[in-house]
Design a protein around this motif. Structure first.
Motif, mmCIF file in Angstrom:
data_model
loop_
_atom_site.group_PDB
_atom_site.id
_atom_site.type_symbol
_atom_site.label_atom_id
_atom_site.label_comp_id
_atom_site.label_asym_id
_atom_site.label_seq_id
_atom_site.Cartn_x
_atom_site.Cartn_y
_atom_site.Cartn_z
ATOM 1 N N LEU A 175 5.393 -7.946 -20.616
ATOM 2 C CA LEU A 175 5.110 -8.035 -19.184
ATOM 3 C C LEU A 175 4.145 -6.938 -18.750
ATOM 4 C CD1 LEU A 175 8.778 -8.548 -17.900
ATOM 5 C CD2 LEU A 175 7.098 -10.310 -18.467
ATOM 6 N N ILE A 176 4.191 -5.788 -19.434
ATOM 7 C CA ILE A 176 3.371 -4.651 -19.041
ATOM 8 C C ILE A 176 2.103 -4.545 -19.883
ATOM 9 C CG2 ILE A 176 4.277 -2.746 -20.475
ATOM 10 C CD1 ILE A 176 4.127 -2.446 -16.728
ATOM 11 N N TYR A 177 2.179 -4.940 -21.182
ATOM 12 C CA TYR A 177 0.992 -4.780 -22.031
ATOM 13 C C TYR A 177 0.235 -6.085 -22.280
ATOM 14 C CZ TYR A 177 3.325 -6.579 -26.294
ATOM 15 O OH TYR A 177 3.937 -7.363 -27.227
ATOM 16 N N GLY A 178 0.891 -7.217 -22.090
ATOM 17 C CA GLY A 178 0.277 -8.468 -22.508
ATOM 18 C C GLY A 178 -0.292 -9.337 -21.411
ATOM 19 N N GLY A 246 -15.967 -4.879 -33.393
ATOM 20 C CA GLY A 246 -16.037 -5.865 -32.304
ATOM 21 C C GLY A 246 -15.071 -7.019 -32.474
ATOM 22 N N VAL A 247 -14.287 -7.013 -33.579
ATOM 23 C CA VAL A 247 -13.226 -8.010 -33.745
ATOM 24 C C VAL A 247 -11.916 -7.376 -33.297
ATOM 25 C CG1 VAL A 247 -11.948 -9.469 -35.346
ATOM 26 C CG2 VAL A 247 -14.404 -9.138 -35.665
ATOM 27 N N TYR A 248 -11.291 -7.989 -32.302
ATOM 28 C CA TYR A 248 -10.014 -7.508 -31.790
ATOM 29 C C TYR A 248 -8.916 -8.533 -32.076
ATOM 30 C CZ TYR A 248 -12.399 -4.236 -28.498
ATOM 31 O OH TYR A 248 -13.131 -3.239 -27.918
ATOM 32 N N SER A 249 -7.708 -8.047 -32.242
ATOM 33 C CA SER A 249 -6.571 -8.938 -32.027
ATOM 34 C C SER A 249 -6.389 -9.020 -30.509
ATOM 35 C CB SER A 249 -5.303 -8.388 -32.668
ATOM 36 O OG SER A 249 -4.848 -7.241 -31.968
ATOM 37 N N ALA A 250 -5.856 -10.136 -30.035
ATOM 38 C CA ALA A 250 -5.595 -10.247 -28.601
ATOM 39 C C ALA A 250 -4.606 -9.177 -28.152
ATOM 40 C CB ALA A 250 -5.065 -11.644 -28.272
ATOM 41 N N ASN A 251 -3.676 -8.805 -29.036
ATOM 42 C CA ASN A 251 -2.711 -7.754 -28.705
ATOM 43 C C ASN A 251 -3.413 -6.448 -28.371
ATOM 44 O OD1 ASN A 251 -0.516 -9.454 -29.280
ATOM 45 N ND2 ASN A 251 0.629 -7.759 -30.175
ATOM 46 N N GLU A 252 -4.332 -6.029 -29.243
ATOM 47 C CA GLU A 252 -5.029 -4.766 -28.984
ATOM 48 C C GLU A 252 -5.883 -4.875 -27.726
ATOM 49 O OE1 GLU A 252 -8.510 -1.774 -30.650
ATOM 50 O OE2 GLU A 252 -7.902 -3.460 -31.901
ATOM 51 N N PHE A 253 -6.625 -5.964 -27.617
ATOM 52 C CA PHE A 253 -7.524 -6.132 -26.476
ATOM 53 C C PHE A 253 -6.747 -6.084 -25.162
ATOM 54 C CE2 PHE A 253 -9.992 -8.724 -23.477
ATOM 55 C CZ PHE A 253 -11.249 -8.145 -23.584
ATOM 56 N N THR A 255 -3.662 -4.986 -24.625
ATOM 57 C CA THR A 255 -2.969 -3.711 -24.433
ATOM 58 C C THR A 255 -3.921 -2.665 -23.865
ATOM 59 O OG1 THR A 255 -1.386 -4.163 -26.209
ATOM 60 C CG2 THR A 255 -1.676 -1.860 -25.576
ATOM 61 N N ARG A 256 -5.141 -2.625 -24.378
ATOM 62 C CA ARG A 256 -6.141 -1.698 -23.829
ATOM 63 C C ARG A 256 -6.413 -2.001 -22.354
ATOM 64 N NH1 ARG A 256 -9.769 1.295 -26.962
ATOM 65 N NH2 ARG A 256 -9.247 1.385 -29.164
ATOM 66 N N VAL A 257 -6.543 -3.286 -22.050
ATOM 67 C CA VAL A 257 -6.874 -3.682 -20.675
ATOM 68 C C VAL A 257 -5.702 -3.439 -19.732
ATOM 69 C CG1 VAL A 257 -7.445 -5.634 -19.184
ATOM 70 C CG2 VAL A 257 -8.599 -5.371 -21.387
ATOM 71 N N ASN A 258 -4.505 -3.871 -20.122
ATOM 72 C CA ASN A 258 -3.370 -3.889 -19.206
ATOM 73 C C ASN A 258 -2.585 -2.584 -19.182
ATOM 74 O OD1 ASN A 258 -3.960 -6.632 -18.692
ATOM 75 N ND2 ASN A 258 -2.750 -7.262 -20.456
ATOM 76 N N LEU A 259 -2.039 -2.193 -20.328
ATOM 77 C CA LEU A 259 -1.216 -0.992 -20.378
ATOM 78 C C LEU A 259 -2.056 0.270 -20.204
ATOM 79 C CD1 LEU A 259 1.583 0.311 -20.952
ATOM 80 C CD2 LEU A 259 0.944 0.303 -23.374
ATOM 81 N N MET A 260 -3.214 0.307 -20.878
ATOM 82 C CA MET A 260 -4.038 1.516 -20.879
ATOM 83 C C MET A 260 -5.112 1.516 -19.787
ATOM 84 S SD MET A 260 -2.349 2.827 -23.293
ATOM 85 C CE MET A 260 -3.231 4.369 -23.458
ATOM 86 N N THR A 270 -9.053 5.114 -21.494
ATOM 87 C CA THR A 270 -9.198 4.156 -22.593
ATOM 88 C C THR A 270 -10.450 3.297 -22.416
ATOM 89 O OG1 THR A 270 -6.816 4.042 -22.912
ATOM 90 C CG2 THR A 270 -8.113 2.243 -23.823
ATOM 91 N N PRO A 271 -11.429 3.438 -23.307
ATOM 92 C CA PRO A 271 -12.623 2.581 -23.238
ATOM 93 C C PRO A 271 -12.349 1.254 -23.938
ATOM 94 C CG PRO A 271 -12.857 4.129 -25.024
ATOM 95 C CD PRO A 271 -11.519 4.423 -24.384
ATOM 96 N N ILE A 272 -13.191 0.293 -23.688
ATOM 97 C CA ILE A 272 -13.095 -0.978 -24.395
ATOM 98 C C ILE A 272 -14.501 -1.542 -24.560
ATOM 99 C CG2 ILE A 272 -12.821 -2.453 -22.334
ATOM 100 C CD1 ILE A 272 -10.673 -3.988 -23.993
ATOM 101 N N LYS A 273 -14.760 -2.084 -25.735
ATOM 102 C CA LYS A 273 -16.068 -2.675 -25.989
ATOM 103 C C LYS A 273 -16.014 -4.142 -25.615
ATOM 104 C CE LYS A 273 -19.481 -3.478 -29.644
ATOM 105 N NZ LYS A 273 -19.778 -3.384 -31.090
ATOM 106 N N CYS A 274 -16.835 -4.542 -24.667
ATOM 107 C CA CYS A 274 -16.870 -5.948 -24.275
ATOM 108 C C CYS A 274 -18.329 -6.364 -24.162
ATOM 109 C CB CYS A 274 -16.142 -6.171 -22.959
ATOM 110 S SG CYS A 274 -15.896 -7.913 -22.594
#
Length: 456
Positions: A175-178, A246-253, A255-260, A270-274
């Protein structure tokens, strides 16, 4: 025949530029009008479709009267997370699917009414819960996703001393990371968790069972244990190029967006490459969440690549339609076979093969079959793999006698008890990745089993 009240939403051309909630919720007038559509069936079927057995006719009848305080009281007798369920539960496949009105018209929008009641309570002030006398017995809850939170809530209400162990720095699990902010605002999750804390549950974060303590040690310290650790281990396709930058699992992607909070970088660290052309592989709710998040992060084009057709997409239809409205490209009947390498191990496109549907497989869906000679390349500089998850095996370290399947899920009996006496499990750790509400149902079942076990 009465017509369902449509949910107000942010316009697509506005919402693709922000992470604010898409669905805006009913007004009081809309909520009452929708509740008034209920036929008050003598033999209601809707409750049969609810994994946590909410008294749906009971709370809807209170809403007809405009008595929202009593309506939320009815809901909370069996559901401690109504604001969450009202937003992300697939009611169209559960309670609403069995609504008698739906046979000739649109079913009652049960989820939207549940959300209204929960939101109304949050605005007016949540009452302190009533808790039973202490039993003097202690229960450990491992994992604070929907299964763990539900088990913790029911056991705390019953008078048990409950301690929740969470591996991450915030409670809420998936609920918080996904689930993205635009579908489930995190302030709502925190308030739902806060309600459970008011029941007397203790929370320990940054606490990895299997590392800081073993399951065997928990068994020694507590009278019973519930394992609700979810399915946080991502699956990959095993194709060439999955190791590229540049290949992410959806979990990592996610989690970076939502939790972090990567979508608020540099306010958060937390940066993210998009990149400009993003491919999301998969067709479930997680794939839709990743695709819609990538679009909001600034990608020029985001594509869903899925090996079956639109009809077989496993995501909620509402999420699919929202994605289409926002401009997500659906490249259906396609399957990646190779991720192409560019300079410095970057991504330079994805080679796919076209698929056609053959005979049904064991799931009942028609099996996708590659079309020989149909290979082609789709532009991409970011690839997100969203093809499923399995339980993280760390929980099993230092545990003796816990039976698991060949797929890494925990074996339980019909009551949710594992091979270890006094240890129950439920949710994605048992079933593999499934829905929030099914995990909550498993948490309720396990809580009852633990209560029965400790009452003997």
């Amino acid at each position: 025949m009465s017509v369902t009240q449509e949910m107000p939403e942010q316009p697509a051309d506005e919402r693709i530029h922000n992470f604010e909630e898409v669905a805006l919720g009913y007004t009081e007038e809309q909520a009452i009008l929708e509740a008034e559509r209920c036929l008050e069936c003598k033999k209601p079927k809707c409750v049969e479709g609810c994994p946590v057995n909410i008294d749906i006719p009971g709370f809807v009848s209170k809403m007809k009267e405009g008595n929202f305080e009593e309506a939320i009281g009815v809901i909370k007798k069996t559901n401690t997370l109504p604001a969450v369920c009202g937003r992300v539960c697939p009611q169209e496949e559960q309670c609403e699917k069995l609504c008698i009105l739906g046979k000739k018209s649109e079913p009652i929008s049960i989820g939207r009414l549940e959300r209204f009641c929960a939101d109304r309570e949050r605005e007016s002030g949540v009452k302190d819960p009533v808790v039973a006398e202490p039993t003097g017995k202690k229960v450990a809850i491992v994992g604070t996703g929907p299964a763990g939170l539900t088990a913790a809530s029911d056991l705390a209400k019953a008078g048990y001393s409950v301690t929740m162990f969470e591996a991450l720095h915030e409670a809420g699990g998936v609920l918080i990371y996904g689930i993205p902010e635009f579908r489930l605002p995190k302030a709502i999750v925190k308030e739902e968790v806060g309600y459970i804390m008011k029941l007397g549950a203790e929370l320990k974060v940054d606490y990895v069972i299997g590392r800081i303590k073993t399951l065997d040690q928990l068994e020694d310290e507590f009278d019973a244990v519930f394992l609700g650790t979810g399915a946080g281990l991502p699956k990959f396709m095993g194709i060439e190029g999955e190791n590229l930058n540049g290949v992410y699992s959806a979990n990592e992607f996610l989690t970076r967006v939502n939790l972090m909070k990567a979508y608020r970088f540099p306010e958060f660290d937390t940066p993210i490459k998009c990149g400009s052309h993003v491919i999301v592989v998969g067709g479930g709710n997680v794939a839709m969440d990743a695709a819609r998040s990538a679009l909001r992060l600034g990608a020029d084009e985001v594509s869903i690549v899925y090996r079956r057709s639109d009809e077989e997409l496993p995501a909620r239809r509402e999420e699919i339609e929202h994605a289409k409205e926002e401009g997500i490209v659906f490249r259906l009947l396609n399957n990646p076979v190779r991720i192409l390498e560019g300079e410095n191990m970057s991504i330079n496109g994805v080679e796919c093969i076209k698929m056609e549907l053959g005979e049904p497989d064991e799931s009942g869906r028609r099996r996708p079959v590659p079309v020989e000679g149909s290979e082609h390349v789709i532009d991409a500089d970011i690839v997100i793999i969203a093809i499923g998850t399995s339980p993280n095996p760390i929980i099993f370290d230092g545990s003796k006698g816990l039976e698991v399947t060949p797929w890494g899920t925990i074996v339980v009996n019909e009551a949710g008890m594992t091979s270890l006496e006094g240890v129950c499990a439920g949710g994605d750790a048992v079933t593999g990745a499934a829905t929030v509400i099914s995990a909550m149902g498993a948490g309720k079942l396990a809580a009852q089993t633990i209560d029965d076990h400790l009452s003997k």
